[in-house]
Design an enzyme around this catalytic site. Structure first.
Site, PDB file in Angstrom:
ATOM      1  N   GLY A  57      72.608  35.975 -35.393  1.00  0.00           N
ATOM      2  CA  GLY A  57      72.413  34.631 -34.859  1.00  0.00           C
ATOM      3  C   GLY A  57      73.412  34.473 -33.715  1.00  0.00           C
ATOM      4  N   ALA A  58      72.913  34.023 -32.549  1.00  0.00           N
ATOM      5  CA  ALA A  58      73.745  34.056 -31.341  1.00  0.00           C
ATOM      6  C   ALA A  58      75.128  33.398 -31.497  1.00  0.00           C
ATOM      7  CB  ALA A  58      72.958  33.435 -30.180  1.00  0.00           C
ATOM      8  N   ASP A 252      68.627  32.884 -27.990  1.00  0.00           N
ATOM      9  CA  ASP A 252      69.710  33.849 -27.766  1.00  0.00           C
ATOM     10  C   ASP A 252      70.236  33.798 -26.350  1.00  0.00           C
ATOM     11  OD1 ASP A 252      68.243  34.887 -30.228  1.00  0.00           O
ATOM     12  OD2 ASP A 252      70.150  35.976 -30.176  1.00  0.00           O
ATOM     13  N   ASN A 262      64.296  34.426 -27.430  1.00  0.00           N
ATOM     14  CA  ASN A 262      64.571  34.166 -28.848  1.00  0.00           C
ATOM     15  C   ASN A 262      63.834  35.227 -29.656  1.00  0.00           C
ATOM     16  OD1 ASN A 262      65.823  32.611 -30.967  1.00  0.00           O
ATOM     17  ND2 ASN A 262      63.786  31.848 -31.494  1.00  0.00           N
ATOM     18  N   LYS A 263      64.018  35.174 -30.950  1.00  0.00           N
ATOM     19  CA  LYS A 263      63.454  36.178 -31.861  1.00  0.00           C
ATOM     20  C   LYS A 263      61.994  36.486 -31.555  1.00  0.00           C
ATOM     21  CE  LYS A 263      65.147  38.068 -34.294  1.00  0.00           C
ATOM     22  NZ  LYS A 263      65.639  39.411 -33.934  1.00  0.00           N
TER      23      LYS A 263
HETATM   24  O1  MRU Z   1      68.329  39.149 -34.517  1.00  0.00           O
HETATM   25  P1  MRU Z   1      68.957  37.853 -34.954  1.00  0.00           P
HETATM   26  O2  MRU Z   1      68.759  37.559 -36.391  1.00  0.00           O
HETATM   27  O3  MRU Z   1      70.397  37.762 -34.533  1.00  0.00           O
HETATM   28  O4  MRU Z   1      68.159  36.758 -34.131  1.00  0.00           O
HETATM   29  C1  MRU Z   1      68.500  35.414 -34.277  1.00  0.00           C
HETATM   30  C2  MRU Z   1      67.663  34.492 -33.473  1.00  0.00           C
HETATM   31  O5  MRU Z   1      66.762  34.881 -32.780  1.00  0.00           O
HETATM   32  C3  MRU Z   1      68.059  33.041 -33.494  1.00  0.00           C
HETATM   33  O6  MRU Z   1      66.945  32.228 -33.326  1.00  0.00           O
HETATM   34  C4  MRU Z   1      69.047  32.765 -32.351  1.00  0.00           C
HETATM   35  O7  MRU Z   1      70.088  33.695 -32.343  1.00  0.00           O
HETATM   36  C5  MRU Z   1      69.606  31.391 -32.441  1.00  0.00           C
HETATM   37  S1  MRU Z   1      70.729  31.200 -33.778  1.00  0.00           S
HETATM   38  C6  MRU Z   1      71.296  29.602 -33.750  1.00  0.00           C
END
Ligand code: MRU
Length: 365
Positions: A57-58, A252, A262-263
């Site tokens: 998570g970012a 992200d 984003n994801k």
């Molecule tokens: O690969 P991850 O689990 O780090 O991806 C996380 C995401 O895509 C979240 O939506 C993003 O980091 C925002 S977290 C507040």
């Protein structure tokens, strides 16, 4: 949130043990079946924890990197009596900074937090290293405290877009486990829940790493929020059924023009939202807004191992051996699919080049 110490919501996502100078995280790869707290103080272990998504998570990656570089810097060996003490320290600090920065490419918070620590260390050039370390510890703790404030503000701003009884869909985990408290996309949901909004949340499971199933569903359930888990290919039907009044996702990296990384799967949800007239909101701390990146095409997308798609979570491989696999961890949602970007300093709407600039100017005051 209840007082139960075993409740995942009451366990710090990322922390600094002030007695031992260790980075302390929940190993998120084991959730929801096992809650294991791990302590890290070696560069390779911290890099691996970020790369393997033990902490993810970012914003959480940013906080982990800030605490991580402090934890590593404390262990840099320097001769306190030497005249070049600072130079020797800074050379090793810079090597460790670059190493941690290479753990994941897409979330700008990793670079942002390390850059902030770097700026601080550089501003103390020539000072005794012990003093630099004291300042680094405080800066890392400040980054963590700010993250909590930022998420609360995103929650307050996001809540203005929600009415009691809303059905809300979210993708991946932009929750408490992705930050230090509240989450970004989940912050309006947590605040709404506290204020009796009676929300109904749909959580996309989020293949291939299942952050929606393993993390979002888990933390929202732990808070007593009404959450229904769906596979990623079900969101269209759920929207068509009229069950979703708004979509909230995290991000992200936000480019200057409002394109968002984003994801993987986020852009699919945004495209469906447009089809079904559901507002699509991106929650973004200003630390995730990258004014140096012009548009989504300039964002580096992390590619991850094929086994995450073919083997992970299965008892035996679920794809023919040797099949070609494309496994990007993130995608780009074009700005015209985004209804608004919710930050701690307000809500940005199109044209994003102007609204994001105004918000970034506010954040620097
Ligand atoms: O690969 P991850 O689990 O780090 O991806 C996380 C995401 O895509 C979240 O939506 C993003 O980091 C925002 S977290 C507040």
């Amino acid at each position: 949130m209840d007082k139960d110490n075993n409740n995942i919501l009451n366990i710090e996502t990322v922390d600094l043990d002030l007695k031992t100078d260790e980075l302390v995280i929940i190993d998120q790869t084991l959730l929801p079946n096992k809650t294991e707290i791990i302590r890290l103080s070696k560069a390779e272990d911290i890099w691996e924890a970020i790369n393997l998504l033990k902490v993810r998570g970012a914003p959480a990656i940013g906080v982990a990197a800030a605490i991580g570089i402090y934890v590593l810097s404390v262990r840099i060996e320097v001769d306190k009596n030497a005249s070049d003490e600072y130079e020797v320290f800074y050379k090793e600090f810079a090597r460790l900074r670059d190493y941690l920065d290479s753990a994941r490419p897409t979330a700008v918070n990793l670079h942002w937090a390390l850059n902030r620590m770097d700026k601080l260390v550089k501003s103390m050039e020539g000072e005794p290293v012990a003093k630099v370390l004291d300042a680094m510890r405080q800066e890392a703790l400040d980054i963590k405290a700010e993250d909590i404030w930022v998420c609360k503000q995103i929650g307050e701003n996001g809540l203005t877009l929600i009415k009691p009884g809303y059905g809300i869909l979210t993708h991946c985990n932009a929750g408490k486990l992705a930050v230090c408290k509240y989450g970004t996309a989940t912050a309006p949901i947590y605040l709404g829940h506290e204020r009796g909004y009676n929300l109904k949340v749909f959580a996309d499971e989020t293949r291939p790493l299942l952050q929606g199933a393993r993390l979002t569903a888990y933390e929202l359930m732990s808070a007593g929020i009404d959450v229904t888990l769906i596979c990623d290919n079900m969101s269209g039907l759920v929207m068509r059924n009229g069950w979703v009044d708004a979509i909230f996702v995290g991000c992200d990296r936000v480019a200057r023009n409002g394109d968002v990384a984003n994801k993987i799967g986020t852009s699919m949800v945004a495209t469906l939202a447009k089809r079904y007239n559901v507002p699509f909101y991106v929650c973004a701390p200003t630390s995730t807004i990258d004014m140096d990146t012009a548009c989504g095409d300039d964002i580096k997308i992390e590619q991850r191992p094929a086994a995450e798609v073919t083997d992970m979570w299965y008892n035996e491989p679920m794809a023919p051996k040797g099949v070609g696999v494309y496994n990007p961890a993130f995608d780009i949602t074009d700005n015209d699919l985004i209804t608004a970007i919710v930050t701690e300093y307000g809500i940005a709407r199109a044209p994003y080049t102007e609204s994001l600039k105004a918000i970034m100017d506010l954040s620097r005051k």
